[in-house]
Design a protein around this motif. Structure first.
Motif, PDB file in Angstrom:
ATOM      1  N   GLN A 228       0.831  -1.203   0.000  1.00 51.30           N
ATOM      2  CA  GLN A 228       0.000   0.000   0.000  1.00 51.30           C
ATOM      3  C   GLN A 228       0.868   1.256   0.000  1.00 51.30           C
ATOM      4  OE1 GLN A 228      -2.567   0.936   3.459  1.00 51.30           O
ATOM      5  NE2 GLN A 228      -4.283   0.702   2.052  1.00 51.30           N
ATOM      6  N   LEU A 229       1.935   1.226   0.764  1.00 51.68           N
ATOM      7  CA  LEU A 229       2.849   2.366   0.824  1.00 51.68           C
ATOM      8  C   LEU A 229       3.469   2.627  -0.543  1.00 51.68           C
ATOM      9  CD1 LEU A 229       4.476   4.459   2.550  1.00 51.68           C
ATOM     10  CD2 LEU A 229       6.208   2.675   2.823  1.00 51.68           C
ATOM     11  N   LYS A 230       3.903   1.560  -1.204  1.00 52.26           N
ATOM     12  CA  LYS A 230       4.552   1.729  -2.507  1.00 52.26           C
ATOM     13  C   LYS A 230       3.574   2.254  -3.552  1.00 52.26           C
ATOM     14  CE  LYS A 230       7.701  -1.252  -3.626  1.00 52.26           C
ATOM     15  NZ  LYS A 230       8.419  -2.469  -4.122  1.00 52.26           N
ATOM     16  N   SER A 231       2.345   1.747  -3.537  1.00 57.04           N
ATOM     17  CA  SER A 231       1.368   2.236  -4.517  1.00 57.04           C
ATOM     18  C   SER A 231       1.008   3.695  -4.228  1.00 57.04           C
ATOM     19  CB  SER A 231       0.110   1.358  -4.525  1.00 57.04           C
ATOM     20  OG  SER A 231      -0.673   1.540  -3.376  1.00 57.04           O
ATOM     21  N   TYR A 232       0.954   4.061  -2.953  1.00 57.41           N
ATOM     22  CA  TYR A 232       0.713   5.457  -2.560  1.00 57.41           C
ATOM     23  C   TYR A 232       1.819   6.363  -3.104  1.00 57.41           C
ATOM     24  CZ  TYR A 232       1.199   9.453   0.677  1.00 57.41           C
ATOM     25  OH  TYR A 232       1.388  10.694   1.229  1.00 57.41           O
TER      26      TYR A 232
ATOM     27  N   THR B  54     -13.756   7.295  -7.076  1.00 58.37           N
ATOM     28  CA  THR B  54     -12.788   6.897  -6.043  1.00 58.37           C
ATOM     29  C   THR B  54     -13.010   5.450  -5.611  1.00 58.37           C
ATOM     30  OG1 THR B  54     -14.189   7.819  -4.277  1.00 58.37           O
ATOM     31  CG2 THR B  54     -12.461   9.239  -5.174  1.00 58.37           C
ATOM     32  N   LYS B  55     -14.262   5.006  -5.642  1.00 62.36           N
ATOM     33  CA  LYS B  55     -14.545   3.604  -5.321  1.00 62.36           C
ATOM     34  C   LYS B  55     -13.849   2.683  -6.318  1.00 62.36           C
ATOM     35  CE  LYS B  55     -18.394   0.327  -4.845  1.00 62.36           C
ATOM     36  NZ  LYS B  55     -19.878   0.160  -4.945  1.00 62.36           N
ATOM     37  N   LEU B  56     -13.895   3.047  -7.585  1.00 69.54           N
ATOM     38  CA  LEU B  56     -13.222   2.267  -8.625  1.00 69.54           C
ATOM     39  C   LEU B  56     -11.712   2.278  -8.404  1.00 69.54           C
ATOM     40  CD1 LEU B  56     -13.963   2.389 -12.424  1.00 69.54           C
ATOM     41  CD2 LEU B  56     -11.622   2.638 -11.607  1.00 69.54           C
ATOM     42  N   VAL B  57     -11.164   3.471  -8.141  1.00 67.01           N
ATOM     43  CA  VAL B  57      -9.715   3.620  -7.971  1.00 67.01           C
ATOM     44  C   VAL B  57      -9.212   2.848  -6.754  1.00 67.01           C
ATOM     45  CG1 VAL B  57      -7.869   5.302  -7.515  1.00 67.01           C
ATOM     46  CG2 VAL B  57      -9.648   5.824  -9.192  1.00 67.01           C
ATOM     47  N   LYS B  58      -9.990   2.844  -5.681  1.00 66.97           N
ATOM     48  CA  LYS B  58      -9.596   2.121  -4.466  1.00 66.97           C
ATOM     49  C   LYS B  58      -9.319   0.649  -4.721  1.00 66.97           C
ATOM     50  CE  LYS B  58     -12.047   4.666  -0.819  1.00 66.97           C
ATOM     51  NZ  LYS B  58     -13.120   4.535   0.199  1.00 66.97           N
ATOM     52  N   GLY B  59     -10.050   0.090  -5.672  1.00 63.91           N
ATOM     53  CA  GLY B  59      -9.921  -1.340  -5.938  1.00 63.91           C
ATOM     54  C   GLY B  59      -8.763  -1.706  -6.841  1.00 63.91           C
ATOM     55  N   ILE B  60      -7.936  -0.735  -7.188  1.00 64.06           N
ATOM     56  CA  ILE B  60      -6.840  -0.979  -8.140  1.00 64.06           C
ATOM     57  C   ILE B  60      -5.496  -0.628  -7.518  1.00 64.06           C
ATOM     58  CG2 ILE B  60      -5.854  -0.239 -10.350  1.00 64.06           C
ATOM     59  CD1 ILE B  60      -8.708   0.226 -11.334  1.00 64.06           C
ATOM     60  N   ASP B  61      -4.561  -1.548  -7.617  1.00 62.25           N
ATOM     61  CA  ASP B  61      -3.163  -1.268  -7.269  1.00 62.25           C
ATOM     62  C   ASP B  61      -2.447  -0.997  -8.582  1.00 62.25           C
ATOM     63  OD1 ASP B  61      -0.449  -1.282  -6.735  1.00 62.25           O
ATOM     64  OD2 ASP B  61      -0.514  -3.035  -5.425  1.00 62.25           O
ATOM     65  N   PRO B  62      -2.040   0.237  -8.851  1.00 61.06           N
ATOM     66  CA  PRO B  62      -1.472   0.583 -10.162  1.00 61.06           C
ATOM     67  C   PRO B  62      -0.176  -0.158 -10.491  1.00 61.06           C
ATOM     68  CG  PRO B  62      -1.112   2.353  -8.585  1.00 61.06           C
ATOM     69  CD  PRO B  62      -2.053   1.393  -7.935  1.00 61.06           C
ATOM     70  N   LEU B  63       0.428  -0.781  -9.492  1.00 60.62           N
ATOM     71  CA  LEU B  63       1.683  -1.498  -9.718  1.00 60.62           C
ATOM     72  C   LEU B  63       1.480  -2.991  -9.955  1.00 60.62           C
ATOM     73  CD1 LEU B  63       3.799   0.241  -6.942  1.00 60.62           C
ATOM     74  CD2 LEU B  63       3.970   0.615  -9.405  1.00 60.62           C
ATOM     75  N   HIS B  64       0.273  -3.494  -9.693  1.00 58.48           N
ATOM     76  CA  HIS B  64       0.046  -4.935  -9.794  1.00 58.48           C
ATOM     77  C   HIS B  64      -1.320  -5.221 -10.408  1.00 58.48           C
ATOM     78  CE1 HIS B  64       3.065  -4.566  -6.527  1.00 58.48           C
ATOM     79  NE2 HIS B  64       3.595  -5.598  -7.146  1.00 58.48           N
ATOM     80  N   THR B  65      -1.442  -4.932 -11.680  1.00 55.29           N
ATOM     81  CA  THR B  65      -2.669  -5.222 -12.409  1.00 55.29           C
ATOM     82  C   THR B  65      -2.296  -5.932 -13.705  1.00 55.29           C
ATOM     83  OG1 THR B  65      -2.611  -3.125 -13.627  1.00 55.29           O
ATOM     84  CG2 THR B  65      -3.767  -3.125 -11.501  1.00 55.29           C
ATOM     85  N   GLN B  66      -3.302  -6.415 -14.425  1.00 56.28           N
ATOM     86  CA  GLN B  66      -3.024  -7.132 -15.675  1.00 56.28           C
ATOM     87  C   GLN B  66      -2.448  -6.209 -16.748  1.00 56.28           C
ATOM     88  OE1 GLN B  66      -6.593  -8.767 -17.337  1.00 56.28           O
ATOM     89  NE2 GLN B  66      -7.700  -6.806 -17.376  1.00 56.28           N
ATOM     90  N   GLY B  67      -2.641  -4.907 -16.572  1.00 60.53           N
ATOM     91  CA  GLY B  67      -2.106  -3.965 -17.557  1.00 60.53           C
ATOM     92  C   GLY B  67      -1.137  -2.960 -16.958  1.00 60.53           C
ATOM     93  N   ALA B  68      -0.501  -3.329 -15.846  1.00 63.43           N
ATOM     94  CA  ALA B  68       0.372  -2.383 -15.138  1.00 63.43           C
ATOM     95  C   ALA B  68       1.508  -1.873 -16.013  1.00 63.43           C
ATOM     96  CB  ALA B  68       0.932  -3.027 -13.869  1.00 63.43           C
TER      97      ALA B  68
END
Length: 277
Positions: A28-32, A242-256
């Protein structure tokens, strides 16, 4: 009880105990940090520097806040120092990114290469909406940006944000009000998903380019944000985003990887970096 004992060991200089506690919120810290600095390597470096500085100062931790909040305070200060040399983004940063990709074959080919590679190059519209949120948040003054992301994406309380930013309750509430107002205004005027007069269709256009087998209208109508656009007010639409964004880790997704190279394109387009490497 186990965490209490681990914390005592950490405060007494046990690095393994501290590492165990740090690992609980490290992703969480890294994605922040990535949302603040928009560079993977910098986010990695800042996460490492935060660990080193926090462990070095752990004996000063008094328990006035959670260890997580205390560590995020250190990370935020490091991110502030990193961002001092950079300018705030303008709302048209993504327009410039699109123009660069269409005019520079090297950039266009780099994006296409990632899109067709095996790994995290898949295109997903939700992920690009998250990307867009990060870009628009960078138009805010740094304290507004940090307060907004901490509260609306990572669910820190206002009291915790006061500690992280070393600001009063009234000031933090004011930062949040202004930040949300700015974000909402930009989205309302730019985003075609929530306003038919919106000038930005990037998430839909990229879906057509990098996910051509996906029925674009079908994908759009699966998004709660789109379904609610005609009947919801500005504040409700912002909350859905923001609800949508909360559910996404920008560093670990299928399209990161794809979103990352598009982010680099954006940073190059506004003059923040010179190359995509």
């Amino acid at each position: 009880m186990e965490n209490d004992n681990t914390l005592k060991l950490a405060i007494n200089g046990d690095i393994n105990a501290f590492q165990k506690l740090f690992a609980d919120f490290q992703p969480q810290l890294k994605s922040y940090l990535y949302r603040i600095v928009t560079d993977r390597n910098d986010a990695d470096d800042l996460t490492h520097d935060t660990f080193v500085k926090a462990f070095d100062k752990i004996s000063t931790f008094k328990g006035d806040a959670s260890l997580k909040t205390w560590v995020f305070t250190i990370a935020t200060r490091l991110a502030y120092d990193h961002q001092k040399r950079l300018k705030r983004w303008l709302p048209d940063a993504q327009d410039k990114s699109k123009a660069l990709a269409l005019s520079d074959s090297t950039v266009y080919d780099a994006i296409n290469h990632v899109s067709h590679s095996i790994g995290k190059g898949a295109y997903n519209m939700k992920e690009h909406i998250d990307f867009c949120f990060t870009c628009i948040s960078k138009t805010l003054p740094i304290e507004q940006q940090v307060a907004l992301i901490l509260k609306d994406i990572y669910d820190f309380s206002v009291k915790e944000i006061c500690m992280i930013l070393d600001l009063s309750l009234g000031v933090v509430k004011h930062l949040l009000i202004n930040a949300r107002k700015t974000m909402t205004n930009i989205f309302e005027h730019r985003c075609a998903l929530i306003n038919k007069n919106g000038v930005c269709h990037q998430c839909s256009e990229l879906n057509g380019l990098h996910n051509p087998k996906q029925n674009q209208q079908e994908a759009l109508m699966k998004l709660e944000l789109v379904k609610a656009a005609k009947k919801s007010n500005r504040a409700e639409l912002y909350k859905l985003r923001t609800k949508l964004v909360k559910g996404i880790d920008p560093l670990h997704t299928q399209g990161a990887d794809l979103q990352d190279v598009i982010m680099k394109c954006t940073r190059k387009a506004i003059g923040e970096i010179q190359t995509l490497n």
